[in-house]
Design an enzyme around this catalytic site. Structure first.
Site, PDB file in Angstrom:
ATOM      1  N   GLU A   4       0.886  -1.173   0.000  1.00  0.00           N
ATOM      2  CA  GLU A   4       0.000   0.000   0.000  1.00  0.00           C
ATOM      3  C   GLU A   4       0.915   1.213   0.000  1.00  0.00           C
ATOM      4  OE1 GLU A   4      -3.049  -0.336  -0.450  1.00  0.00           O
ATOM      5  OE2 GLU A   4      -3.657  -2.267   0.346  1.00  0.00           O
ATOM      6  N   CYS A  53      -2.051   9.329   2.448  1.00  0.00           N
ATOM      7  CA  CYS A  53      -1.748   8.789   1.118  1.00  0.00           C
ATOM      8  C   CYS A  53      -2.835   9.178   0.131  1.00  0.00           C
ATOM      9  CB  CYS A  53      -1.599   7.277   1.186  1.00  0.00           C
ATOM     10  SG  CYS A  53      -2.983   6.489   2.023  1.00  0.00           S
TER      11      CYS A  53
HETATM   12  P1  NDP Z   1       8.379   4.741   4.713  1.00  0.00           P
HETATM   13  O1  NDP Z   1       8.358   4.002   3.445  1.00  0.00           O
HETATM   14  O2  NDP Z   1       9.509   5.634   5.002  1.00  0.00           O
HETATM   15  O3  NDP Z   1       8.269   3.743   5.960  1.00  0.00           O
HETATM   16  C1  NDP Z   1       7.237   2.810   6.122  1.00  0.00           C
HETATM   17  C2  NDP Z   1       7.685   1.710   7.063  1.00  0.00           C
HETATM   18  O4  NDP Z   1       8.730   0.942   6.449  1.00  0.00           O
HETATM   19  C3  NDP Z   1       8.269   2.224   8.360  1.00  0.00           C
HETATM   20  O5  NDP Z   1       7.881   1.392   9.416  1.00  0.00           O
HETATM   21  C4  NDP Z   1       9.759   2.133   8.086  1.00  0.00           C
HETATM   22  O6  NDP Z   1      10.533   2.113   9.236  1.00  0.00           O
HETATM   23  C5  NDP Z   1       9.845   0.834   7.340  1.00  0.00           C
HETATM   24  N1  NDP Z   1      11.072   0.635   6.571  1.00  0.00           N
HETATM   25  C6  NDP Z   1      11.944   1.570   6.115  1.00  0.00           C
HETATM   26  N2  NDP Z   1      12.947   0.970   5.409  1.00  0.00           N
HETATM   27  C7  NDP Z   1      12.700  -0.353   5.424  1.00  0.00           C
HETATM   28  C8  NDP Z   1      13.357  -1.496   4.864  1.00  0.00           C
HETATM   29  N3  NDP Z   1      14.451  -1.382   4.139  1.00  0.00           N
HETATM   30  N4  NDP Z   1      12.819  -2.715   5.075  1.00  0.00           N
HETATM   31  C9  NDP Z   1      11.678  -2.855   5.791  1.00  0.00           C
HETATM   32  N5  NDP Z   1      11.020  -1.811   6.355  1.00  0.00           N
HETATM   33  C10 NDP Z   1      11.507  -0.571   6.161  1.00  0.00           C
HETATM   34  O7  NDP Z   1       6.997   5.554   4.755  1.00  0.00           O
HETATM   35  P2  NDP Z   1       6.522   6.615   5.823  1.00  0.00           P
HETATM   36  O8  NDP Z   1       6.477   5.989   7.167  1.00  0.00           O
HETATM   37  O9  NDP Z   1       7.288   7.876   5.659  1.00  0.00           O
HETATM   38  O10 NDP Z   1       5.004   6.844   5.358  1.00  0.00           O
HETATM   39  C11 NDP Z   1       4.632   7.730   4.362  1.00  0.00           C
HETATM   40  C12 NDP Z   1       4.358   7.030   3.047  1.00  0.00           C
HETATM   41  O11 NDP Z   1       3.395   6.020   3.245  1.00  0.00           O
HETATM   42  C13 NDP Z   1       3.757   7.939   1.994  1.00  0.00           C
HETATM   43  O12 NDP Z   1       4.385   7.704   0.752  1.00  0.00           O
HETATM   44  C14 NDP Z   1       2.303   7.529   1.933  1.00  0.00           C
HETATM   45  O13 NDP Z   1       1.669   7.793   0.704  1.00  0.00           O
HETATM   46  C15 NDP Z   1       2.408   6.081   2.219  1.00  0.00           C
HETATM   47  N6  NDP Z   1       1.136   5.582   2.735  1.00  0.00           N
HETATM   48  C16 NDP Z   1       0.377   4.778   1.932  1.00  0.00           C
HETATM   49  C17 NDP Z   1      -0.863   4.355   2.360  1.00  0.00           C
HETATM   50  C18 NDP Z   1      -1.708   3.464   1.508  1.00  0.00           C
HETATM   51  O14 NDP Z   1      -2.631   2.872   2.051  1.00  0.00           O
HETATM   52  N7  NDP Z   1      -1.477   3.346   0.216  1.00  0.00           N
HETATM   53  C19 NDP Z   1      -1.409   4.750   3.656  1.00  0.00           C
HETATM   54  C20 NDP Z   1      -0.509   5.575   4.430  1.00  0.00           C
HETATM   55  C21 NDP Z   1       0.705   5.973   3.974  1.00  0.00           C
HETATM   56  P3  NDP Z   1      11.097   3.519   9.818  1.00  0.00           P
HETATM   57  O15 NDP Z   1       9.919   4.335  10.153  1.00  0.00           O
HETATM   58  O16 NDP Z   1      11.841   3.101  10.977  1.00  0.00           O
HETATM   59  O17 NDP Z   1      11.938   4.123   8.719  1.00  0.00           O
END
Ligand code: NDP
Length: 526
Positions: free
Chosen positions: A244, A278
């Site tokens: 997502e 998002c």
């Molecule tokens: P990120 O992609 O930065 O992080 C999402 C999660 O992934 C966090 O828990 C993060 O940890 C973790 N993560 C980061 N790197 C890795 C890796 N290499 N392997 C596994 N896990 C990893 O997104 P954000 O938290 O900044 O959220 C914002 C984004 O989410 C926006 O692009 C938004 O559009 C999208 N989003 C999409 C939704 C949907 O339903 N389509 C709903 C809500 C948001 P850490 O935080 O520790 O970096």
């Protein structure tokens, strides 16, 4: 294999900070491989018992969870409000409230959706065969979630995973670990057995360890860039994923709309949760006849929004953004508009992690604020003249999460909706459908793969087992088994013509041949 940065100086603790005030909220372990593997192995063990429970029994646990959330809704919303730096009102309506309906939907419907079903197998059915589909859980679901809705996104997925007979391990965002730990505490409070839900706090490395841990499926919600990294890692073990991801959601406004209602919706859709949704409205296309009136009214209303943070749940409308990084991204988009000659009609200024809600005009698809996901309180407004032009502009994006069409003419709106390459199209509404659990949620293009919520989201949590019964299997051997013979060859040709020839005459002669030969053919054996 070299893993991503298992560096010695990786901090042992994550510090959760209220981004609006800078106040420290708590410290949480920055877990590594060992803790993640232990959590997954507890979840694997617990799944054996959990999968044996009936849907009613699992539903009773989810109901207890729901009741706990309902009774403590303000306290939970307060944790989220502090970790995100937004008002408690916002946290309550967007992050906690929707979970109650979601819980009800899956308590009531999981058994119905996952019931065993017969499938039609055409001519094979006439030959004494029967096929059934049954669904069974994956095992352990790994959930990696973002900070923008740190409760509703993972909790929705946890409830669906659990109802389907899986257990789950959640890795919350490093910006919202307290909310993640709160979810675990609620499950502990209701007395759910150990291992049904595990929470591993930590940074991206912790997330990567979860992907590598041997979980049976990953549900990732976050940015498209991280999603691609996770898919690559998951591919090494062929772990299936649901993604997502980001969005750049268009709002198309025709000239027959109620301007007052539609501008209210545009303000809410663009700036809710400080634009960190998002499904935020990130591009507005307005018919040229009403363009000026729409823009003026939207600017007037945007100026009335109160930016700030306090403990009073409804004192401010717009909170802070989550982090410096997020602030920089939004500033970059604002600066790009100014550099390229676009106009900032209101907003544009920042103070610490607060950004004034900002409206741009004189922008087009070459601007960062129109092409890339901003994830902040900005609204670029552009003009269109014809229906086709509006559709083309809306579809001109690498994302395909949600879109909205605004007009009193619902026939026209539906016609347009069917031409938009988005996974959700709302007519005369925006943002809302993630909170309607009966409906599928997901994205096309770079906005995602697979679905959460609805029947489709539940089906992502299970595998399909096809059970095929040959009711004649103990009475006769099959005509295509060894040894291959001339009679069997001719029998096969006759069968081909019986089933597929367009000529009735050919069908009949094939049927006669088959009836004559079947006894002989089935006796030919090794
Ligand atoms: P990120 O992609 O930065 O992080 C999402 C999660 O992934 C966090 O828990 C993060 O940890 C973790 N993560 C980061 N790197 C890795 C890796 N290499 N392997 C596994 N896990 C990893 O997104 P954000 O938290 O900044 O959220 C914002 C984004 O989410 C926006 O692009 C938004 O559009 C999208 N989003 C999409 C939704 C949907 O339903 N389509 C709903 C809500 C948001 P850490 O935080 O520790 O970096």
């Amino acid at each position: 294999m070299v893993l991503r940065t298992e560096i010695t100086e990786r901090p042992p603790l994550l510090r959760s900070i209220n981004p609006a005030t800078g106040e420290k909220i708590g410290e949480f372990p920055n877990m590594g491989k060992k803790e993640v593997d232990e959590a997954v192995s507890r979840a694997k063990e617990a799944q054996k018992f959990w999968a044996e429970l009936s849907f009613e029994e699992r539903g009773e646990w989810i109901y207890k969870f729901k009741e706990f959330v309902r009774k403590n809704i303000e306290d939970i919303a307060e944790v989220i409000s502090q970790e995100k730096g937004v008002s408690r009102m916002e946290a309550l309506i967007s992050d906690v409230f929707p979970i109650l309906d979601l819980a009800d939907f899956y308590i009531k419907n999981t058994q119905k959706i996952l019931r065993r079903e017969k499938i039609k197998i055409g001519v094979w059915g006439l030959l004494g065969r029967e096929s059934e589909i049954e669904y069974f859980p994956y095992g352990v679901i790994g959930i990696i979630s973002p900070w923008n809705f740190p409760f509703s996104i993972p909790v929705g997925q946890i409830i669906i995973a659990l109802m389907a007979g899986n257990t789950a391990v959640l890795k919350p965002s490093e910006f919202t670990p307290k909310t993640g730990v709160t979810v675990k505490k609620i499950f502990d409070e209701i007395g759910i057995p150990k291992g049904i839900l595990e929470v591993v706090t930590g940074d991206g490395y912790t997330g990567e360890m979860l992907v590598r841990s041997g979980v049976d499926k990953i549900f990732f919600t976050g940015s498209t860039t991280t999603g691609a990294k996770i898919m690559k890692t998951a591919a090494e073990s062929l772990t299936p994923v649901v993604m997502e991801l980001g969005g750049k959601d268009p709002m198309i406004v025709f000239d027959d709309v109620d301007l007052d209602i539609t501008t209210d919706a545009a303000v809410f859709g663009s700036f809710f949760n400080t634009g960190q949704v998002c499904a935020s409205v990130e591009r507005i296309y307005v018919h040229k006849k009403i363009f000026n009136d729409f823009v003026n009214l939207m600017v007037e209303k945007t100026k009335k929004l109160r930016v700030g943070y306090s403990k009073t749940p409804y004192e401010y409308d717009i909170g802070s953004v989550i982090s410096e990084k997020q602030l920089e991204k939004v500033k970059e988009h604002i600066e790009n508009v100014i550099e390229k000659g676009g106009k900032v009609l209101t907003g544009g200024r920042t103070n610490k992690l607060f950004i004034e809600p900002t409206i741009f005009v004189d922008v087009d698809h070459s601007f960062k604020a129109v092409r890339e996901e901003t994830f902040g309180p900005t609204a670029p407004i552009m003009k269109f003249e014809t229906e086709d032009e509006a559709i083309e502009l809306a579809n001109d994006s690498e994302y395909g999460l949600t879109a909205s069409v605004w007009t009193k003419d619902l026939t026209k709106a539906k016609r347009i909706a069917s031409k938009l390459n988005f996974a959700t199209v709302m007519i005369n509404d925006n943002l809302i459908t993630h909170a309607i659990p009966q409906t599928p949620w997901g994205g096309t293009k770079k906005s995602g793969i697979g679905r959460t919520h609805g029947k489709e989201g539940l089906l992502e949590m299970v595998q399909i087992r096809h059970i095929h019964t040959n009711k004649m299997g103990q009475k006769m051997r099959q005509p295509w088994w060894y040894p291959f013979t001339k009679e069997k060859y001719e029998f096969s040709l006759a069968l081909t013509n019986l089933l597929h020839s367009p000529s009735l005459k050919e069908k009949m002669s094939s049927l006669i041949k088959i009836a004559k030969e079947i006894g002989k053919v089935s006796k030919q054996k090794l």
